[in-house]
Design an enzyme around this catalytic site. Structure first.
Site, PDB file in Angstrom:
ATOM      1  N   ASN A   7       0.885  -1.163   0.000  1.00  0.00           N
ATOM      2  CA  ASN A   7       0.000   0.000   0.000  1.00  0.00           C
ATOM      3  C   ASN A   7       0.921   1.211   0.000  1.00  0.00           C
ATOM      4  OD1 ASN A   7      -1.856   1.965   0.361  1.00  0.00           O
ATOM      5  ND2 ASN A   7      -2.696   1.189   2.292  1.00  0.00           N
ATOM      6  N   LYS A  14       3.328   0.931   3.228  1.00  0.00           N
ATOM      7  CA  LYS A  14       2.964  -0.160   4.138  1.00  0.00           C
ATOM      8  C   LYS A  14       3.024  -1.449   3.334  1.00  0.00           C
ATOM      9  CE  LYS A  14       0.085   2.465   7.303  1.00  0.00           C
ATOM     10  NZ  LYS A  14       0.181   3.815   6.703  1.00  0.00           N
ATOM     11  N   ARG A  83      -2.367  -2.170  -3.740  1.00  0.00           N
ATOM     12  CA  ARG A  83      -3.608  -1.421  -3.572  1.00  0.00           C
ATOM     13  C   ARG A  83      -3.593  -0.240  -4.534  1.00  0.00           C
ATOM     14  NH1 ARG A  83      -5.146   2.804   0.968  1.00  0.00           N
ATOM     15  NH2 ARG A  83      -7.131   3.390   0.040  1.00  0.00           N
ATOM     16  N   HIS A 199     -17.019   2.296   7.919  1.00  0.00           N
ATOM     17  CA  HIS A 199     -15.563   2.361   8.099  1.00  0.00           C
ATOM     18  C   HIS A 199     -15.222   3.762   8.599  1.00  0.00           C
ATOM     19  CE1 HIS A 199     -11.310   1.456   6.589  1.00  0.00           C
ATOM     20  NE2 HIS A 199     -11.268   2.686   7.069  1.00  0.00           N
ATOM     21  N   GLY A 201     -12.227   5.693   9.982  1.00  0.00           N
ATOM     22  CA  GLY A 201     -10.804   5.871  10.290  1.00  0.00           C
ATOM     23  C   GLY A 201     -10.460   7.318  10.008  1.00  0.00           C
ATOM     24  N   GLY A 203      -9.880   8.406   7.049  1.00  0.00           N
ATOM     25  CA  GLY A 203     -10.906   8.531   6.021  1.00  0.00           C
ATOM     26  C   GLY A 203     -12.116   7.757   6.533  1.00  0.00           C
ATOM     27  N   ARG A 275      -9.126  10.575  19.180  1.00  0.00           N
ATOM     28  CA  ARG A 275      -8.776  10.408  20.605  1.00  0.00           C
ATOM     29  C   ARG A 275      -8.638  11.763  21.280  1.00  0.00           C
ATOM     30  NH1 ARG A 275      -4.457   5.953  19.113  1.00  0.00           N
ATOM     31  NH2 ARG A 275      -4.371   7.455  17.434  1.00  0.00           N
ATOM     32  N   GLY A 321     -10.187   2.797  12.670  1.00  0.00           N
ATOM     33  CA  GLY A 321      -9.658   3.171  13.990  1.00  0.00           C
ATOM     34  C   GLY A 321     -10.730   3.637  14.955  1.00  0.00           C
ATOM     35  N   GLY A 323     -14.231   3.319  14.437  1.00  0.00           N
ATOM     36  CA  GLY A 323     -15.286   2.298  14.498  1.00  0.00           C
ATOM     37  C   GLY A 323     -14.903   1.127  15.389  1.00  0.00           C
ATOM     38  N   ASN A 325     -12.460   1.198  17.854  1.00  0.00           N
ATOM     39  CA  ASN A 325     -11.960   1.526  19.195  1.00  0.00           C
ATOM     40  C   ASN A 325     -12.844   2.433  20.035  1.00  0.00           C
ATOM     41  OD1 ASN A 325      -9.421   0.116  18.950  1.00  0.00           O
ATOM     42  ND2 ASN A 325      -8.877   1.681  17.448  1.00  0.00           N
TER      43      ASN A 325
END
Ligand code: AMP
Length: 594
Positions: A7, A14, A83, A199, A201, A203, A275, A321, A323, A325
């Site tokens: 990715n 990544k 990706r 989703h 995150g 994004g 957070r 992230g 959704g 946590n």
């Protein structure tokens, strides 16, 4: 098969190495800058290394990967997956990379100027490093190419639409993975479920997955539309562009850059990180409180609209992230949705265990809608897609006879009695090709608010539920919006009036039948097809206008005769008259049943 997945971005790389579904290595080179980048490596058993690496750009980072793997004895690789953010309308599934495919992806750059170039560069670099390995591109947009035109079309001038302006949707690999994972966790076939995948995150997007196919998603032409994100605005009135230009003197580039990078949570609170925002809100920061409320409200609106789009919802799945946590964000989103049968269990929601790709359910007892939380696994999904594509057996080129279904109804016992009188038995007429099926001598009339369709055929034998199958054109003649559904999937379908000689009934069950192939286990195996998979079928019409029918469902049932069923609109579009055979297009990869 060992698949290395990349990715690639302009500021990070990544990568993951998969053996089957097991991830045996996970690496990232992050925040490229002069002098180097951050590094993080993880093995199958946990973290291996964190620190700094000297790679200042993507090319240097990718060049370092063979060494990183070799050091750990992991350099035996069978394929490389990449990706890609945007596959336009042409990449309906993964694509094996060659020069022609690279040129086609390059041509799509204007659609994803921020994402595709780095991904394409990654692909080119990897092709040079591993010239003998198959390289496969997997696109974020492919999953959404099943969206109907009503979901993808913007009501804008034809010249704009001709230039390519339409909705695409992104995060497709994630939505596909979590929808499959949720179905697996619920122990039901994906093809029986209406799922809303959320989703959240950096994004964020929501996706309506109806019986296995995406029918709408909140991101549009670009990944800007829809939900509030870390630094992206989500939905905004397009009139804002003119206002900002006239009143603040901003040009298009400045507005676009601000909508991508200086909006969303960052614009509302100063931080793009949920957070931080949650911490500040808990300390009484009014801006952070507004941001959280607005964020949840936008998601809740999409849940409501996608439940409406699918005529109901069986499961909501949270990932990303936030959704995964944020128990408080999930709670905030779900509160107030009990009217549609969705109720959260507070204890289950508080700290669901997501280890080992678990997908726990967190709905309350009595909630009609299941609520699932799971970690997304886009790299795993890419590895699976690469494997499915490369391991798929070559399909034997067998003809698939095409049958054109005119409008017809399947009646229940109760409907027969209501339409034709008590104790009435339909008269069995001509047999159909599928053993045991026949056309009745009797006919019925369909009536909707716009008009009537007379002398509609009744097919036997009787069914537990009445089902009315019409073409899209017929649905306009009736004036009722019939959804495209597989036979038997009648939840939330609209009502229509059926008129018989002895009575009239109002019944739901009006559908445009999704095209499908009937076949039996022996012939399915010979063609390399399996039950529940989607294939493309090429049909050459008598008038020389051929068509490839995408997303054709394979239904394998013992005792059935191989035959593709399409409706009259589809037959007309392909110029079909009389007998014609279709052929399975070999490159399409399987969509497994969950
Ligand atoms: P992703 O892009 O999927 O990595 O998600 C990143 C987002 O998830 C950021 O906004 C993070 O603040 C958020 N996130 C991660 N962990 C938590 C948590 N425990 N509570 C709230 N938000 C979180």
């Amino acid at each position: 098969m060992r698949v290395l997945v990349f990715n690639a971005g302009s500021s990070s790389l990544k990568f993951g190495l998969f053996e089957g579904d097991r991830q045996i290595f996970k690496g990232s080179f992050d925040r490229f800058r002069e002098g180097g980048c951050d590094l993080s490596f993880e093995g199958a058993e946990g973290p291996l290394e964190q620190g700094r690496a000297p790679h200042a750009d993507l090319a240097a980072a990718i060049a370092a990967v063979p060494g990183v793997l070799a050091e750990r004895g992991l350099d035996a690789i069978d394929a490389v997956g990449h990706r890609l953010a945007h596959g336009g309308t042409e990449f309906t599934g993964p694509a094996r990379i060659d020069d022609a495919v690279i040129a086609r992806i390059e041509a799509l750059t204007p659609l994803a100027p921020l994402h595709n170039p780095a991904m394409l560069e990654g692909l080119r670099l990897a092709s040079r490093i591993w010239p003998d390995l198959p390289q496969v591109a997997v696109f974020d947009t492919s999953f959404h190419l099943t969206n109907p035109a009503r979901a993808t079309t913007y009501a804008v001038p034809p010249a704009w639409r001709d230039a390519g302006l339409r909705r695409f949707g992104f995060h497709g690999t994630s939505h596909k993975y979590v929808a499959q994972r949720a179905a697996e966790a619920l122990g039901q076939p994906l093809s029986d479920l209406r799922i809303i995948s959320v989703h959240l995150g950096n994004g964020a997007s929501a996706c309506a997955v109806q019986y296995g196919a995406s029918i709408d998603s909140s991101m549009g032409m670009t990944p800007l539309e829809g939900l509030v994100m870390g630094t992206r605005s989500g939905d905004i009135d397009p009139g804002a562009f003119g206002f900002l230009q006239r009143h603040l003197g901003l040009g298009v580039a400045a507005i676009e850059a601000a909508l991508y990078s200086d909006s969303g949570l960052k614009a509302l609170t100063g931080s793009p990180d949920m957070r931080d925002v949650e911490d500040r809100a808990a300390q009484g920061d009014a801006e952070a409180q507004l941001a959280i409320n607005l964020y949840a409200y936008r998601v809740r609106k999409y849940l409501g609209s996608y439940a409406a789009a699918m005529g109901g919802v069986d499961a909501v799945v949270f990932t990303g992230g936030i959704g995964q946590n944020s128990a408080s964000m999930r709670r905030r989103i779900c509160d107030g949705l009990s009217f549609m049968g969705l109720m959260l269990d507070d204890d289950r929601n508080r700290a669901p265990d997501l280890s080992d790709r678990a997908a726990p359910q967190i709905q309350a007892q009595g909630s009609r809608v299941a609520i699932v939380v799971t970690e997304t696994a886009e790299q795993l999904m890419i590895a699976r897609e690469v494997r499915a594509m490369l391991q798929r057996p070559a399909l034997a080129p067998r003809p698939v006879p095409v049958a054109v279904s005119g409008r017809h109804v399947h009646l229940s016992e109760a409907s027969v009695q209501a339409l034709f009188g008590p104790n009435y038995r339909l008269t069995e007429g001509a047999p159909l090709r599928q053993p045991g099926n026949w056309v009745a001598e009797e006919r019925v009339t369909l009536e909707g608010p716009k008009g009537r369709l007379e002398r509609v055929a009744i097919l036997g034998p009787l069914r537990p539920r009445t089902q009315i199958e019409v073409s899209r054109t017929d649905s306009f003649a009736l004036g009722i919006d019939a959804p495209v559904r597989n036979s038997g999937q009648l939840e939330g379908t609209p009502k229509v009036r059926l008129i018989g000689p002895a009575g009239t009934i109002e019944t739901d069950g009006l559908i445009v039948a999704a095209r499908h192939i009937h076949t039996n286990p022996a012939e399915a195996e010979a063609m390399g097809l399996s039950d529940g998979e989607m294939v493309e079928i090429e049909v050459q019409g008598a008038d020389g206008r051929g068509l490839v029918f995408s997303h054709t469902l394979v239904r394998v049932v013992p005792g059935t005769v191989t035959e593709m069923h399409i409706d009259t609109d589809e037959a007309n579009a392909a110029g079909i008259s009389g007998h014609v055979d279709g052929a399975v297009v070999p490159h399409v990869q399987a969509v497994p049943r969950a």
